[in-house]
Design a protein around this motif. Structure first.
Motif, PDB file in Angstrom:
ATOM      1  N   LEU A 309       3.515   1.708   8.369  1.00 19.14           N
ATOM      2  CA  LEU A 309       3.470   0.261   8.175  1.00 19.14           C
ATOM      3  C   LEU A 309       2.887  -0.443   9.405  1.00 19.14           C
ATOM      4  CD1 LEU A 309       6.856  -0.390   6.319  1.00 19.14           C
ATOM      5  CD2 LEU A 309       4.546  -0.312   5.355  1.00 19.14           C
ATOM      6  N   ILE A 312      -0.828   0.066   9.296  1.00 19.13           N
ATOM      7  CA  ILE A 312      -1.439  -0.787   8.282  1.00 19.13           C
ATOM      8  C   ILE A 312      -1.561  -2.219   8.798  1.00 19.13           C
ATOM      9  CG2 ILE A 312      -1.003  -1.867   6.035  1.00 19.13           C
ATOM     10  CD1 ILE A 312       0.021   0.840   5.082  1.00 19.13           C
ATOM     11  N   ASP A 343       3.916  -7.579   3.921  1.00 20.72           N
ATOM     12  CA  ASP A 343       2.860  -8.460   3.412  1.00 20.72           C
ATOM     13  C   ASP A 343       2.078  -9.015   4.591  1.00 20.72           C
ATOM     14  OD1 ASP A 343       3.560  -8.306   0.625  1.00 20.72           O
ATOM     15  OD2 ASP A 343       5.300  -9.558   1.103  1.00 20.72           O
ATOM     16  N   MET A 378      -5.662   2.763   4.406  1.00 22.27           N
ATOM     17  CA  MET A 378      -4.332   2.229   4.087  1.00 22.27           C
ATOM     18  C   MET A 378      -3.806   2.824   2.795  1.00 22.27           C
ATOM     19  SD  MET A 378      -4.909  -1.786   5.022  1.00 22.27           S
ATOM     20  CE  MET A 378      -5.730  -2.277   6.542  1.00 22.27           C
ATOM     21  N   HIS A 379      -4.670   2.933   1.791  1.00 21.12           N
ATOM     22  CA  HIS A 379      -4.262   3.572   0.534  1.00 21.12           C
ATOM     23  C   HIS A 379      -3.804   5.006   0.792  1.00 21.12           C
ATOM     24  CE1 HIS A 379      -5.148   0.617  -2.583  1.00 21.12           C
ATOM     25  NE2 HIS A 379      -6.269   0.297  -1.946  1.00 21.12           N
ATOM     26  N   MET A 382      -0.313   5.101   2.200  1.00 24.44           N
ATOM     27  CA  MET A 382       0.701   4.813   1.180  1.00 24.44           C
ATOM     28  C   MET A 382       0.887   6.006   0.240  1.00 24.44           C
ATOM     29  SD  MET A 382       2.216   1.904   1.553  1.00 24.44           S
ATOM     30  CE  MET A 382       2.301   2.513   3.239  1.00 24.44           C
ATOM     31  N   THR A 388       2.779   2.112  -2.555  1.00 24.73           N
ATOM     32  CA  THR A 388       1.639   1.462  -3.192  1.00 24.73           C
ATOM     33  C   THR A 388       1.073   0.402  -2.260  1.00 24.73           C
ATOM     34  OG1 THR A 388       3.088  -0.150  -4.272  1.00 24.73           O
ATOM     35  CG2 THR A 388       2.514   1.843  -5.527  1.00 24.73           C
ATOM     36  N   LEU A 389      -0.226   0.163  -2.401  1.00 25.53           N
ATOM     37  CA  LEU A 389      -0.903  -0.883  -1.641  1.00 25.53           C
ATOM     38  C   LEU A 389      -1.631  -1.780  -2.633  1.00 25.53           C
ATOM     39  CD1 LEU A 389      -1.654  -1.717   1.370  1.00 25.53           C
ATOM     40  CD2 LEU A 389      -3.872  -0.678   0.852  1.00 25.53           C
ATOM     41  N   THR A 390      -1.313  -3.058  -2.620  1.00 23.34           N
ATOM     42  CA  THR A 390      -1.978  -4.014  -3.511  1.00 23.34           C
ATOM     43  C   THR A 390      -2.661  -5.082  -2.670  1.00 23.34           C
ATOM     44  OG1 THR A 390       0.061  -5.309  -3.689  1.00 23.34           O
ATOM     45  CG2 THR A 390      -0.334  -3.625  -5.375  1.00 23.34           C
ATOM     46  N   LEU A 401      -2.342  -8.867   1.475  1.00 29.21           N
ATOM     47  CA  LEU A 401      -2.241  -7.404   1.363  1.00 29.21           C
ATOM     48  C   LEU A 401      -0.765  -7.048   1.395  1.00 29.21           C
ATOM     49  CD1 LEU A 401      -4.395  -4.758   3.154  1.00 29.21           C
ATOM     50  CD2 LEU A 401      -1.915  -4.618   3.324  1.00 29.21           C
ATOM     51  N   SER A 402      -0.337  -6.225   0.431  1.00 31.41           N
ATOM     52  CA  SER A 402       1.077  -5.879   0.312  1.00 31.41           C
ATOM     53  C   SER A 402       1.233  -4.360   0.264  1.00 31.41           C
ATOM     54  CB  SER A 402       1.683  -6.510  -0.949  1.00 31.41           C
ATOM     55  OG  SER A 402       3.049  -6.178  -1.077  1.00 31.41           O
ATOM     56  N   ALA A 403       2.024  -3.822   1.198  1.00 30.53           N
ATOM     57  CA  ALA A 403       2.311  -2.381   1.251  1.00 30.53           C
ATOM     58  C   ALA A 403       3.786  -2.178   0.967  1.00 30.53           C
ATOM     59  CB  ALA A 403       1.944  -1.812   2.619  1.00 30.53           C
TER      60      ALA A 403
END
Length: 411
Positions: A309, A312, A343, A378-379, A382, A388-390, A401-403
């Motif tokens: 984290l 990221i 986030d 980053m993906h 995760m 997950t990374l969105t 960006l949310s991990a």
């Protein structure tokens, strides 16, 4: 004749060889004893004894002169000469004393071990003819068993031997395939390990060194522009760049040894590291304000989760600083019980997010340079954590960006 059997990887051949050799010498000794008992003092006796000794000596010389490894397609001339001498000596003995025909069975094995299958079968047939003739000479009358039994025994012995040889060949082929497969698997594992380490280093470089070098570049450029007009401020920029250089050096040493980020050293928690990262980025980048918030009840996180984290967050801030033209960035760490979510939201120019890669990614051939490399990294982080990374963004609307990483619940 111990050589071929001893060098053959087939276990059956290893014990069959000594048994056949022992049988040969027992039969040779028994045949010679029978002749001497039943035909004492005959003129041919010295010849029989001499030929028996020659045959025994030739047979003993077999390992040096007559062996043929299983992977040799044809016997050498020396082996053929040796086998010819053995067979010729035995034939003369059988003609002089038919009782020596009993030595034929071990000689079947000798021929089959020395010659290719076709030539060996012809030799077995020739030896069988001499056995039949010798048995008929010893018999006082015609006996069908003496005509039919030797060919049947010879055929059975040949069939069993050929079957064993084919089984051994199949086993050798399977072993060779297994060894080749193991070597290919080992090579594949080495390649995968190399690629995994290369990917790890590329992600670490992007998330730490690249960010630090970019900050140093901007600070030094700013110091150069105001060196004459505001030397005190310029020296402050240089001091900050020096601190970033020292931090980058520490980070480089740590990720070369696959250690946790320097910000997490000495028991520093993830919230503290993120807060320090936000403060440091705000101080080193002009016109960019980075804030940190924490929501939920803090819970202890595994080291690998904290490291991922933080990396990221570092990579995301590097992207924001170099591409987003943002003025405000908010880092939010949220504890939700069964997962932890980080986030990173900015008010920059935004972009069209690329699709999430389905495998460990390398830099794409097209697209924005840093985003194209940092987002797949980053993906990958995760995926390694089962998270997950969105990414929510659009041109002109900023980026979020949310991990999210799942956590194991305590019983």
């Amino acid at each position: 004749m111990g050589g071929p059997a001893d060098r053959d990887p087939n276990p059956d051949a290893r014990w069959l060889g000594p048994v056949m050799h022992l049988a040969f010498f027992l039969l040779l000794g028994a045949s010679l004893s029978r002749f001497l008992i039943r035909h004492p003092g005959e003129p041919r006796t010295p010849w029989i004894i001499a030929l028996s000794l020659v045959l025994a000596l030739l047979y003993v010389l077999g390992p040096a002169l007559g062996s043929r490894p299983h992977d040799e397609p044809r016997p050498t001339a020396r082996r053929l000469l040796w086998l010819g001498a053995v067979v010729a000596t035995w034939v003369v003995l059988v003609l002089l004393a038919p009782s020596f025909a009993w030595c034929a069975v071990p000689l079947f094995y000798t021929g089959l071990r020395t010659l290719p299958a076709g030539a060996a079968s012809l030799l077995v047939g020739l030896l069988t003819v001499f056995v039949v003739v010798a048995q008929l000479r010893l018999s006082t009358g015609f006996d069908p068993n003496l005509v039919l039994a030797p060919p049947a025994v010879a055929a059975l012995a040949t069939a069993v031997f050929v079957h064993m040889e084919r089984q051994a060949a199949r086993q050798r082929a399977l072993i060779d395939d297994l060894i080749r497969t193991r070597r290919e698997l080992a090579a594949t594992e080495r390649r995968e390990g190399t690629l995994a380490e290369r990917q790890r280093l590329s992600m670490e470089i992007h998330d730490t060194l690249a960010q630090g070098l970019s900050s140093q570049q901007m600070l030094l450029q700013a110091a150069d522009r105001i060196w004459d007009s505001a030397p005190a401020t310029a020296r402050g920029h240089i001091r900050t760049a020096t601190e970033i250089t020292a931090r980058n050096l520490a980070e480089a040493r740590r990720f070369v040894h696959d250690l946790a980020p320097a910000d997490l050293a000495d028991g520093t928690s993830l919230p503290e590291a993120l807060r320090e990262l936000a403060t440091r980025t705000s101080e080193s980048v002009a016109a960019l304000s980075v804030r940190f918030h924490q929501d939920g009840t803090p819970a202890p996180l595994p080291d690998r989760v904290q490291s991922a984290l933080l990396r990221i967050a570092q990579g995301a801030l590097a992207n924001v600083r170099e591409h987003a033209a943002a003025t405000t960035v908010t880092l939010t760490l949220t504890y939700l019980g069964d997962q932890v979510v980080l986030d990173i939201a900015d008010d920059g120019r935004g972009f069209t997010p690329p699709p999430a890669p389905s495998a460990p990614a390398s830099p794409p051939a097209s697209g924005r340079r840093v985003r194209g490399h940092g987002l797949p990294a980053m993906h990958a982080r995760m995926r390694q954590l089962g998270g997950t990374l969105t990414i929510e963004s659009a041109p002109g609307e900023g980026t979020v960006l949310s991990a999210a990483v799942p956590l194991e619940r305590n019983p």
